[in-house]
Design a protein around this motif. Structure first.
Motif, PDB file in Angstrom:
ATOM      1  N   LYS A  98       1.568  -0.301  13.462  1.00  0.00           N
ATOM      2  CA  LYS A  98       1.913   0.614  12.592  1.00  0.00           C
ATOM      3  C   LYS A  98       2.090   0.121  11.473  1.00  0.00           C
ATOM      4  N   ALA A  99       2.334  -0.857  10.709  1.00  0.00           N
ATOM      5  CA  ALA A  99       2.626  -1.316   9.030  1.00  0.00           C
ATOM      6  C   ALA A  99       1.481  -0.779   8.732  1.00  0.00           C
ATOM      7  N   VAL A 100       0.012  -1.460   9.441  1.00  0.00           N
ATOM      8  CA  VAL A 100      -1.232  -1.215   9.071  1.00  0.00           C
ATOM      9  C   VAL A 100      -1.785   0.410   8.526  1.00  0.00           C
ATOM     10  N   GLN A 101      -1.146   0.221   9.449  1.00  0.00           N
ATOM     11  CA  GLN A 101      -1.314   2.229   9.926  1.00  0.00           C
ATOM     12  C   GLN A 101      -0.513   3.271   8.255  1.00  0.00           C
ATOM     13  N   VAL A 102       0.295   2.758   7.914  1.00  0.00           N
ATOM     14  CA  VAL A 102       1.471   2.862   7.054  1.00  0.00           C
ATOM     15  C   VAL A 102       1.012   2.677   6.195  1.00  0.00           C
ATOM     16  N   GLY A 103       0.025   1.316   5.778  1.00  0.00           N
ATOM     17  CA  GLY A 103      -0.006   0.879   3.977  1.00  0.00           C
ATOM     18  C   GLY A 103      -1.663   1.150   3.603  1.00  0.00           C
ATOM     19  N   VAL A 104      -2.232   2.017   5.045  1.00  0.00           N
ATOM     20  CA  VAL A 104      -3.611   2.452   4.874  1.00  0.00           C
ATOM     21  C   VAL A 104      -3.398   3.818   4.440  1.00  0.00           C
ATOM     22  N   VAL A 105      -1.678   4.814   4.382  1.00  0.00           N
ATOM     23  CA  VAL A 105      -1.366   5.362   3.752  1.00  0.00           C
ATOM     24  C   VAL A 105      -0.977   5.873   2.683  1.00  0.00           C
ATOM     25  N   LEU A 106      -0.251   4.988   1.929  1.00  0.00           N
ATOM     26  CA  LEU A 106       0.203   4.929   1.300  1.00  0.00           C
ATOM     27  C   LEU A 106      -0.496   4.070  -0.051  1.00  0.00           C
ATOM     28  N   LEU A 107      -1.389   3.057  -0.027  1.00  0.00           N
ATOM     29  CA  LEU A 107      -2.573   3.013  -0.470  1.00  0.00           C
ATOM     30  C   LEU A 107      -3.690   4.340  -0.386  1.00  0.00           C
ATOM     31  N   VAL A 108      -4.048   5.542   0.181  1.00  0.00           N
ATOM     32  CA  VAL A 108      -4.571   6.568   0.289  1.00  0.00           C
ATOM     33  C   VAL A 108      -3.447   7.486  -1.549  1.00  0.00           C
ATOM     34  N   GLY A 109      -2.453   7.736  -1.001  1.00  0.00           N
ATOM     35  CA  GLY A 109      -1.895   8.082  -1.677  1.00  0.00           C
ATOM     36  C   GLY A 109      -1.603   8.160  -3.091  1.00  0.00           C
ATOM     37  N   VAL A 110      -1.773   6.832  -3.404  1.00  0.00           N
ATOM     38  CA  VAL A 110      -1.586   6.520  -4.194  1.00  0.00           C
ATOM     39  C   VAL A 110      -3.521   6.556  -5.480  1.00  0.00           C
ATOM     40  N   PHE A 111      -3.917   6.155  -4.606  1.00  0.00           N
ATOM     41  CA  PHE A 111      -5.482   6.611  -4.824  1.00  0.00           C
ATOM     42  C   PHE A 111      -5.505   7.764  -5.272  1.00  0.00           C
ATOM     43  N   MET A 112      -4.898   9.262  -4.693  1.00  0.00           N
ATOM     44  CA  MET A 112      -5.106  10.451  -4.393  1.00  0.00           C
ATOM     45  C   MET A 112      -4.029  11.102  -5.802  1.00  0.00           C
ATOM     46  N   TYR A 113      -2.797  10.055  -6.236  1.00  0.00           N
ATOM     47  CA  TYR A 113      -1.805  10.408  -7.415  1.00  0.00           C
ATOM     48  C   TYR A 113      -2.574   9.845  -8.513  1.00  0.00           C
ATOM     49  N   ALA A 114      -3.620   8.842  -8.379  1.00  0.00           N
ATOM     50  CA  ALA A 114      -4.405   8.688  -9.471  1.00  0.00           C
ATOM     51  C   ALA A 114      -4.942   9.280 -10.087  1.00  0.00           C
ATOM     52  N   LYS A 115      -5.986  10.034  -8.982  1.00  0.00           N
ATOM     53  CA  LYS A 115      -6.913  11.095  -9.426  1.00  0.00           C
ATOM     54  C   LYS A 115      -6.656  11.820 -10.078  1.00  0.00           C
ATOM     55  N   LEU A 116      -5.605  12.584  -9.044  1.00  0.00           N
ATOM     56  CA  LEU A 116      -5.266  14.091 -10.099  1.00  0.00           C
ATOM     57  C   LEU A 116      -4.383  13.644 -11.116  1.00  0.00           C
ATOM     58  N   LYS A 117      -4.249  12.618 -11.640  1.00  0.00           N
ATOM     59  CA  LYS A 117      -3.571  12.127 -12.744  1.00  0.00           C
ATOM     60  C   LYS A 117      -4.176  11.622 -14.221  1.00  0.00           C
ATOM     61  N   GLY A 118      -5.583  11.520 -13.395  1.00  0.00           N
ATOM     62  CA  GLY A 118      -6.889  11.158 -13.921  1.00  0.00           C
ATOM     63  C   GLY A 118      -7.065   9.679 -15.276  1.00  0.00           C
ATOM     64  N   LEU A 119      -5.946   8.349 -14.102  1.00  0.00           N
ATOM     65  CA  LEU A 119      -6.304   7.546 -13.965  1.00  0.00           C
ATOM     66  C   LEU A 119      -6.644   5.721 -13.346  1.00  0.00           C
ATOM     67  N   ALA A 120      -7.669   7.079 -12.541  1.00  0.00           N
ATOM     68  CA  ALA A 120      -8.185   5.868 -11.128  1.00  0.00           C
ATOM     69  C   ALA A 120      -9.897   6.222 -12.073  1.00  0.00           C
ATOM     70  N   PRO A 121     -10.835   5.095 -11.786  1.00  0.00           N
ATOM     71  CA  PRO A 121     -11.788   5.318 -12.752  1.00  0.00           C
ATOM     72  C   PRO A 121     -12.940   6.538 -11.183  1.00  0.00           C
ATOM     73  N   GLN A 122     -13.820   6.487 -12.527  1.00  0.00           N
ATOM     74  CA  GLN A 122     -14.654   7.780 -12.578  1.00  0.00           C
ATOM     75  C   GLN A 122     -15.455   7.395 -10.669  1.00  0.00           C
TER      76      GLN A 122
END
Length: 64
Positions: free
Chosen positions: A40-64
């Motif tokens: 369960k902890a791994v699942q929550v960690g993966v969901v949070l990591l994907v969410g942070v990456f998607m947020y960064a991608k939307l804000k233009g902070l993630a590398p291309q």
């Protein structure tokens, strides 16, 4: 007559039902319950990591 499956505690050897989540002898989590918490902890960690990456991608902070 129902059959009760028992397992021994990894720490103290106390016999308990397989579906129990804690040892009645020493109070530790069973291996099965501990693995559920880890999964369960791994699942929550993966969901949070994907969410942070998607947020960064939307804000233009993630590398291309």
């Amino acid at each position: 007559m129902p059959r009760y499956r028992t397992i021994a505690c990894d720490h103290c050897g106390y016999l308990q039902l397989k579906r129990d989540t804690q040892c009645d002898g020493c109070g530790r989590l069973t291996r099965r319950e501990r693995n559920r918490w880890i999964a369960k902890a791994v699942q929550v960690g993966v969901v949070l990591l994907v969410g942070v990456f998607m947020y960064a991608k939307l804000k233009g902070l993630a590398p291309q």
